[in-house]
Write a protein that holds these residues in place. Structure first.
Motif, PDB file in Angstrom:
ATOM      1  N   LEU A 296       0.752  -1.217  -0.024  1.00  0.00           N
ATOM      2  CA  LEU A 296      -0.132   0.071  -0.027  1.00  0.00           C
ATOM      3  C   LEU A 296       0.763   1.305  -0.090  1.00  0.00           C
ATOM      4  CD1 LEU A 296      -2.827  -1.125   2.468  1.00  0.00           C
ATOM      5  CD2 LEU A 296      -2.855  -0.956   0.002  1.00  0.00           C
ATOM      6  N   PHE A 297       0.499   2.127  -0.892  1.00  0.00           N
ATOM      7  CA  PHE A 297       1.337   3.349  -1.394  1.00  0.00           C
ATOM      8  C   PHE A 297       0.606   4.641  -0.979  1.00  0.00           C
ATOM      9  CE2 PHE A 297       4.292   4.889  -5.051  1.00  0.00           C
ATOM     10  CZ  PHE A 297       3.976   6.079  -4.808  1.00  0.00           C
ATOM     11  N   THR A 298       1.072   5.190   0.034  1.00  0.00           N
ATOM     12  CA  THR A 298       0.529   6.516   0.359  1.00  0.00           C
ATOM     13  C   THR A 298       0.261   7.373  -0.651  1.00  0.00           C
ATOM     14  OG1 THR A 298       0.191   8.110   2.268  1.00  0.00           O
ATOM     15  CG2 THR A 298       2.540   7.462   1.511  1.00  0.00           C
ATOM     16  N   GLN A 299      -0.798   8.038  -0.929  1.00  0.00           N
ATOM     17  CA  GLN A 299      -1.054   9.205  -1.885  1.00  0.00           C
ATOM     18  C   GLN A 299      -1.065  10.562  -1.354  1.00  0.00           C
ATOM     19  OE1 GLN A 299      -1.398   8.168  -5.248  1.00  0.00           O
ATOM     20  NE2 GLN A 299      -0.992   6.003  -4.587  1.00  0.00           N
ATOM     21  N   GLU A 304       0.335  10.856   5.379  1.00  0.00           N
ATOM     22  CA  GLU A 304       1.041   9.301   5.382  1.00  0.00           C
ATOM     23  C   GLU A 304       1.016   8.717   6.641  1.00  0.00           C
ATOM     24  OE1 GLU A 304       4.203  12.005   2.604  1.00  0.00           O
ATOM     25  OE2 GLU A 304       3.249  12.345   4.894  1.00  0.00           O
ATOM     26  N   LEU A 305       1.036   9.288   8.017  1.00  0.00           N
ATOM     27  CA  LEU A 305       1.021   8.550   8.923  1.00  0.00           C
ATOM     28  C   LEU A 305      -0.268   7.942   9.249  1.00  0.00           C
ATOM     29  CD1 LEU A 305       2.117   7.335  11.627  1.00  0.00           C
ATOM     30  CD2 LEU A 305       1.927   9.852  12.611  1.00  0.00           C
ATOM     31  N   ALA A 306      -1.369   9.132   8.947  1.00  0.00           N
ATOM     32  CA  ALA A 306      -2.812   8.730   8.955  1.00  0.00           C
ATOM     33  C   ALA A 306      -3.271   7.698   8.200  1.00  0.00           C
ATOM     34  CB  ALA A 306      -3.506  10.131   8.706  1.00  0.00           C
ATOM     35  N   ASP A 307      -2.861   7.587   7.026  1.00  0.00           N
ATOM     36  CA  ASP A 307      -2.901   6.702   5.985  1.00  0.00           C
ATOM     37  C   ASP A 307      -2.408   5.099   6.554  1.00  0.00           C
ATOM     38  OD1 ASP A 307      -4.453   7.826   3.788  1.00  0.00           O
ATOM     39  OD2 ASP A 307      -2.348   8.218   2.568  1.00  0.00           O
ATOM     40  N   PHE A 308      -1.373   5.117   7.063  1.00  0.00           N
ATOM     41  CA  PHE A 308      -1.052   3.736   7.529  1.00  0.00           C
ATOM     42  C   PHE A 308      -1.561   3.411   8.759  1.00  0.00           C
ATOM     43  CE2 PHE A 308       2.844   4.714   4.816  1.00  0.00           C
ATOM     44  CZ  PHE A 308       2.505   3.846   3.914  1.00  0.00           C
ATOM     45  N   ARG A 309      -2.084   4.214   9.648  1.00  0.00           N
ATOM     46  CA  ARG A 309      -2.645   3.990  10.933  1.00  0.00           C
ATOM     47  C   ARG A 309      -4.063   3.351  10.634  1.00  0.00           C
ATOM     48  NH1 ARG A 309      -1.387   9.330  14.585  1.00  0.00           N
ATOM     49  NH2 ARG A 309       0.334   8.487  15.687  1.00  0.00           N
TER      50      ARG A 309
END
Length: 655
Positions: A296-299, A304-309
């Motif tokens: 999964l590649f943040t956009q 970015e941190l919110a995406d991975f959380r």
């Protein structure tokens, strides 16, 4: 029996066992009739890559895995009444190839819309394809040439001019992406995307202009590719039913080249979960013909941190099955750490906030036990990332978590050792095959000799795997990568590496099979032809281990198996592969030209036959054929006309 003869039998009674002898009693007892294999392949030269059993001439498959690997004398008598038996006619067989870095999910959505110049040996042929596709493409659709080629592969050693593109396609929008350094748009495309005299340059990119300030059609990445990505994203998309068809054709194309597994590295403008619905639907319907592990590649820069959380709460690494499974984070972890590899531009320095952005993301990934991959071209970026990784590891030990850098063209020995100490790996791609000349011009031949230093990585004990980074830079063709690993030559013929940095053929093949299972946490499941492993294999159209080095790039599959099921067959095996609907829409470039351009693909295409007839090369004798693809890498002599045209594959012009 002819070496290419193939016999397929569906019942044991139809098989003549003359000369095979009886199976040893103990071996036969281990295969009672109720446990008879689903499939037996024999008459092949199997390179198993199993060090305990390196060679075989037959295998059996049961329930999607290899149930026996050894001799035909022992394996064929274990067949039952429903066992299919295929004679491989002496072909070289290798494990199914695994691409550790590609972009199949995004690429599949667009494959049927894209005109592929991958492998096309002359600019003249490429422009003939462009003209034909412009005639075929209805408004408001575009003609798109999106990566997979370099100007150095062409005999002419140049890109088309904007005038040539406008002449070839005066009314149909054309977008041509060359690596990550530039895009060429004709006037119709400029109108379609709305670029005018008043359009400002975006950050990190340039809209080239004429003396009056009007856009010329040339977009330059300075230094990152966002202007190229964002412009391409303005084009029309295929409807869902066409995207399903497109993805199936892209997978079938990979099967044609022997690919059975990929690790998808995400990509720009590839949003999760929206852009994953097509691949998930194909998975649900049992229509995947490659195994796919996805990162999964943040956009969202600064989010970015919110995406991975958020993703960590909804999906876990390994979730899925042997066909479709989650593989962790990356290759984009944070935007401030992305050093795009445009070797025609100076190396970009990452901003001062890189470490501050990266550290909380890595801490989050370690906490939720997510493997990760990180795009990093230059040693300077790798050094700064390793500073962060070492800091986090002191507080939150990685403890065997698989993480790795992608690309690493200029990684130093010091940083290789630091990667090894942290238990990391390096996934390498053949981007230098396309960019060697540009790199050498900027940094020198001596620096190019270690881009990347694969032999040093292997000697240091770092896990190393190979891939393509297809489709927007290098081609998806694995044999171009294998040629790069073995020959050390670029597509333009430049020798990049000394012998010590080139790989022998078995090592190169392992980097494309067994080694890549580390990068998807699937060690022991595939990548080797051995009992209990997933039954993925490829019977090649020529012997990888004995063909001349310059022939490696032309290898294709004659028969590709995924889990013991045929997903590609050609020639003698063409009836074995399940049918697939024709490419949609009906104007798709794939219908006219296919995918990667090889001499076989050229022979299958009526378009290229018409080119041959038009230039006078087509003859019945079979000697003076139109065969640019096999000869473009030769040095064309200029002192003798007959030799000159012969080097270009058109000897009949001088006869």
């Amino acid at each position: 029996m002819s070496p290419t003869r193939r016999t397929t039998l569906t019942t044991l009674g139809a098989l003549t066992l003359s000369g095979l002898g009886a199976a040893p009693a103990a071996f036969a007892r281990s295969f009672p009739m109720t446990d008879a294999p689903d499939l037996i392949l024999h008459g092949g030269r199997f390179t198993t890559l199993d060090r305990a059993n390196p060679d075989a001439d037959a295998v059996a498959v049961k329930g999607g895995v290899f149930s026996a690997v050894g001799s035909a004398r022992e394996i064929i008598p274990t067949a039952g009444p429903d066992t299919k038996i295929i004679d491989l006619g002496g072909r070289r067989v290798v494990p199914g190839l695994i691409d550790s870095h590609t972009h199949v999910i995004r690429g599949g959505l667009n494959y049927n819309m894209e005109l592929r110049w991958d492998g096309v040996p002359t600019l003249a042929d490429a422009m003939a394809m462009l003209r034909r596709q412009a005639e075929n493409t209805p408004p408001p659709q575009w003609v798109r040439v999106v990566g997979g080629f370099t100007r150095h592969q062409f005999v002419e050693k140049r890109l088309p001019t904007l005038d040539e593109i406008n002449a070839a396609a005066p009314d149909t929008p054309v977008f041509i992406l060359h690596l990550y350094d530039r895009a060429l748009l004709n006037r119709a495309a400029l109108r379609a995307v709305g670029y005018t005299k008043d359009t400002p340059n975006p950050p990190g990119g340039e809209i080239q202009r004429d003396p009056s300030g009007e856009p010329t059609g040339m977009l330059i990445a300075q230094p990152n590719a966002m202007i190229l990505y964002s412009t391409l994203a303005k084009g029309p998309k295929l409807p869902e039913e066409y995207q399903l068809n497109s993805t199936r054709h892209f997978m079938r194309e990979l099967n044609r080249l022997g690919v059975t597994s990929v690790i998808d590295a995400g990509g720009g403008f590839q949003n999760y979960p929206d852009d994953y619905q097509i691949i998930e639907k194909l998975h649900e319907d049992g229509q995947l013909t490659v195994r796919l592990a996805y990162n999964l590649f943040t956009q969202r820069p600064r989010e970015e941190l919110a995406d991975f959380r958020s993703w960590g709460a909804s999906v876990r690494p390994g979730q899925g099955d042997d066909f479709y499974r989650h593989n962790g984070a990356g290759e984009m972890l944070v935007y401030s750490a992305a050093d795009f590899e445009d070797f025609r531009q100076p190396r970009p320095d990452m901003p001062p906030n890189m470490e501050g952005d990266l550290e909380p993301v890595v801490r989050q990934l370690v906490e939720q036990r997510w493997p990760w991959r990180m795009h990093a071209t230059y040693d300077e970026t790798i050094s700064r990332a390793l500073d962060v990784f070492e800091t986090v590891n002191r507080d939150q030990p990685f403890d065997g978590l698989h993480w790795f850098f992608d690309h690493a063209e200029t990684v130093s020995q010091r940083n290789i050792d630091r990667i090894a100490a942290l238990g990391g790996g390096i996934a390498v791609q053949h981007r230098m095959m396309y960019q060697a000349e540009d790199f050498a011009e900027r940094y020198g031949v001596e620096a190019m000799a270690n881009t990347p230093p694969i032999s040093r990585m292997l000697a240091s004990g770092v896990p190393v795997g190979a891939g393509t980074d297809a489709t927007r830079v290098a081609s998806y063709n694995p044999w171009v990568s294998l040629s790069w690993l073995v020959t050390g030559k670029s597509l333009g013929g430049l020798r990049m590496y000394p012998a010590a940095q080139r790989q022998d053929r078995e090592t190169a093949l392992r980097l494309w099979t067994e080694a890549n299972t580390w990068f998807s946490n699937e060690e022991g499941r595939k990548g080797v032809i051995a009992v209990g492993r997933l039954a993925d294999l490829v019977a090649l159209d020529r012997d990888y281990f004995s063909v001349a080095e310059d022939q490696i790039v032309h290898i294709e599959s004659d028969l590709t198996l995924l889990g013991g099921k045929v997903v590609w067959g050609s020639g003698d095996f063409s009836r074995e592969a399940p049918p697939i609907p024709p490419p949609t829409p009906d104007w798709s470039p794939v219908r006219t030209f296919g995918g990667y351009h090889t001499t076989k693909a050229q022979a299958r295409s009526g378009f290229f036959a018409s080119i041959a007839a038009g230039c006078g090369c087509a003859t019945a004798c079979g000697v003076h054929g139109h065969d640019h693809a096999a000869t473009a890498r030769l040095s064309a002599p200029t002192s003798d006309a007959k030799s000159f045209w012969g080097a270009l594959g058109c000897a009949c012009w001088a006869v």
